[in-house]
Design a protein around this motif. Structure first.
Motif, mmCIF file in Angstrom:
data_model
loop_
_atom_site.group_PDB
_atom_site.id
_atom_site.type_symbol
_atom_site.label_atom_id
_atom_site.label_comp_id
_atom_site.label_asym_id
_atom_site.label_seq_id
_atom_site.Cartn_x
_atom_site.Cartn_y
_atom_site.Cartn_z
ATOM 1 N N GLU A 59 -13.636 6.595 -0.677
ATOM 2 C CA GLU A 59 -12.689 7.594 -0.179
ATOM 3 C C GLU A 59 -13.363 8.951 -0.068
ATOM 4 O O GLU A 59 -14.149 9.330 -0.929
ATOM 5 N N HIS A 67 -2.913 8.329 1.381
ATOM 6 C CA HIS A 67 -3.239 7.523 2.558
ATOM 7 C C HIS A 67 -4.744 7.511 2.820
ATOM 8 O O HIS A 67 -5.265 6.616 3.477
ATOM 9 N N PHE A 80 0.817 -1.216 0.000
ATOM 10 C CA PHE A 80 0.000 0.000 0.000
ATOM 11 C C PHE A 80 0.852 1.267 0.000
ATOM 12 O O PHE A 80 0.508 2.257 -0.648
ATOM 13 N N GLU A 81 1.964 1.245 0.683
ATOM 14 C CA GLU A 81 2.795 2.453 0.790
ATOM 15 C C GLU A 81 3.351 2.897 -0.559
ATOM 16 O O GLU A 81 3.791 4.044 -0.705
ATOM 17 N N ARG A 136 -6.856 4.318 1.223
ATOM 18 C CA ARG A 136 -6.594 2.948 1.642
ATOM 19 C C ARG A 136 -7.742 1.993 1.266
ATOM 20 O O ARG A 136 -7.492 0.869 0.807
ATOM 21 N N CYS A 182 -8.913 5.911 7.917
ATOM 22 C CA CYS A 182 -9.029 4.886 6.874
ATOM 23 C C CYS A 182 -8.195 3.671 7.263
ATOM 24 O O CYS A 182 -7.061 3.502 6.805
ATOM 25 N N HIS A 200 -14.340 3.541 6.236
ATOM 26 C CA HIS A 200 -13.625 4.644 6.857
ATOM 27 C C HIS A 200 -14.642 5.474 7.627
ATOM 28 O O HIS A 200 -15.860 5.296 7.471
ATOM 29 N N ASN A 216 -14.589 -2.984 3.491
ATOM 30 C CA ASN A 216 -13.695 -1.958 4.017
ATOM 31 C C ASN A 216 -14.554 -0.815 4.549
ATOM 32 O O ASN A 216 -15.770 -0.772 4.310
ATOM 33 N N PRO A 261 -6.975 -0.398 7.546
ATOM 34 C CA PRO A 261 -6.926 -1.503 6.583
ATOM 35 C C PRO A 261 -8.255 -2.241 6.530
ATOM 36 O O PRO A 261 -8.955 -2.376 7.540
ATOM 37 N N TYR A 263 -7.378 0.619 -2.256
ATOM 38 C CA TYR A 263 -6.349 -0.414 -2.352
ATOM 39 C C TYR A 263 -6.914 -1.766 -1.917
ATOM 40 O O TYR A 263 -6.709 -2.789 -2.574
ATOM 41 N N ASP A 264 -7.630 -1.764 -0.806
ATOM 42 C CA ASP A 264 -8.207 -3.019 -0.301
ATOM 43 C C ASP A 264 -9.263 -3.568 -1.256
ATOM 44 O O ASP A 264 -9.399 -4.788 -1.394
#
Length: 380
Positions: free
Chosen positions: A207, A358, A20-21, A361, A230, A240, A238, A232, A364-365
């Protein structure tokens, strides 16, 4: 000169192999190709649980809703014994579809030759069939589809082996227990088709990085980027959270709500329950999108929402919710504009995915989930 297009599944595999980074947005091929859409329909929508809406909207006998799930027409209907049933929406005679949209019926009547089915799917009658010696009314029953209710939501699946919804989403239920999601009543339901890929709209929900810009005219000022958390994601979802400004009173916990404490009383959960149920859950109201692809560039949207029953006796509750619905409609106009622009850009030869914030996230998941489900389906 046309841009070279990778096999979209391989393109996603390369994309999701990065931590993820260092991660980037998903590659354009994942959104724009018919090849990837067919993978999704086969390995995701034909295998996973799909939400058709809220159970309280189907409270009366004969109340129903319809959908096309991975190409299969389905009716979800309340029978006379109060059971929610999901049935094939295809007549067993000449195979016309039976019902459309949402409504309430006393029986299910085929619009082609008037074969008539009871609410449990059994055949009640079929005109002009007495001269066919092979016809037996009792041998005709609409095939059932798996249907489950969870916290007031109604899910269906074509997969006989899928674990129960309550099992897959047990961690969600624990996390939002103080909101008591069964204690919310749907006040509106609409269906729309937008000119974008379903994943673009899903990611847009996942997001809140875009709120200050895309929603500058509506809700952009009610949420601060620094207040967004947010974490993992989990295998089946997922989420947030954001802290709502107390000026939006109906987003706050009602005085009679003693389940939520401290900052919880103004915390909004944005839940993405895979593959495509997206819920904004505040202590005072909720709204949701349930998405299904029509084509790479079109998404069918089931859009609904309502208030916590904590507010139902307040004299200004109806007006407050009417004001909220006006706001949500304006937000939808903004989201439609943003997501259709994204799909137009994705379809360009110049499209190239950039690095994720960031605050993205959950996106990404989501990509990890898509890759895992396609790989699992191919391996089965």
């Amino acid at each position: 000169m046309a841009k070279d297009i990778l096999d979209p599944v391989e393109a996603l595999r390369q994309n999701t192999s990065i931590p993820f980074e260092q991660a980037r947005a998903m590659p354009p091929e994942v959104y724009t190709t018919e090849t990837f859409l067919q993978e999704e329909l086969k390995h995701i929508f034909a295998r996973e649980w799909f939400c058709v809406g809220r159970a309280d909207a189907l409270a009366e006998p004969g109340s129903y809703t319809t959908c096309d799930l991975a190409g299969q027409p389905v009716i979800v209907i309340r029978d006379r014994d109060g059971e929610l049933r999901a049935l094939s929406n295809v007549c067993l005679h000449r195979m016309s579809t039976l019902l459309q949209g949402r409504g309430q019926v006393r029986s299910i009547v085929c619009p082609y030759h008037a074969w008539t089915y009871n609410l449990d799917g059994s055949l009640r009658g079929a005109p002009a069939m007495t001269l066919n010696d092979g016809f037996c009314k009792d041998s005709y029953t609409l095939p059932r589809v798996r249907c489950e209710e969870w916290l007031g939501w109604v899910f269906i699946t074509l997969n006989p082996d899928s674990p129960p919804v309550s099992e897959q989403l047990a961690d969600v239920e624990k996390m939002i227990a103080g909101y008591d999601m069964t204690n919310y009543t749907e006040a509106f339901f609409e269906e729309h088709v937008w000119d974008t890929n379903w994943k673009v709209l899903a990611e847009n929900f996942m997001e809140s990085y875009h709120l200050p810009v895309c929603h500058a005219g509506t809700i952009g000022g009610l949420s601060k980027l620094e207040d967004m958390i947010c974490p993992p994601g989990e295998p089946a979802f997922n989420y947030h959270t954001i802290l709502k400004d107390e000026s939006l009173r109906i987003a706050m916990a009602h005085d009679k709500n003693d389940r939520l404490k401290g900052e919880e009383r103004r915390t909004t959960f944005l839940l993405s329950l895979y593959p495509s149920l997206l819920i904004t859950l505040t202590p005072g109201y909720f709204w949701y999108l349930s998405l299904h692809p029509v084509s790479p560039g079109k998404v069918h949207i089931r859009f609904g929402g309502g208030m916590s029953d904590d507010y139902k006796d307040d004299p200004d509750a109806k007006q407050n919710f009417a004001d909220l619905k006006t706001l949500l409609d304006d937000v939808n106009v903004e989201d439609r504009g943003c997501t259709e622009k994204v799909y137009k850009g994705l379809s360009s030869n110049a499209a190239s995915p950039g690095h994720l914030s960031h605050l993205e996230r959950p996106n990404y998941d989501f990509a990890q989930y898509l890759m895992a489900r396609i790989d699992a389906g191919r391996a089965a």
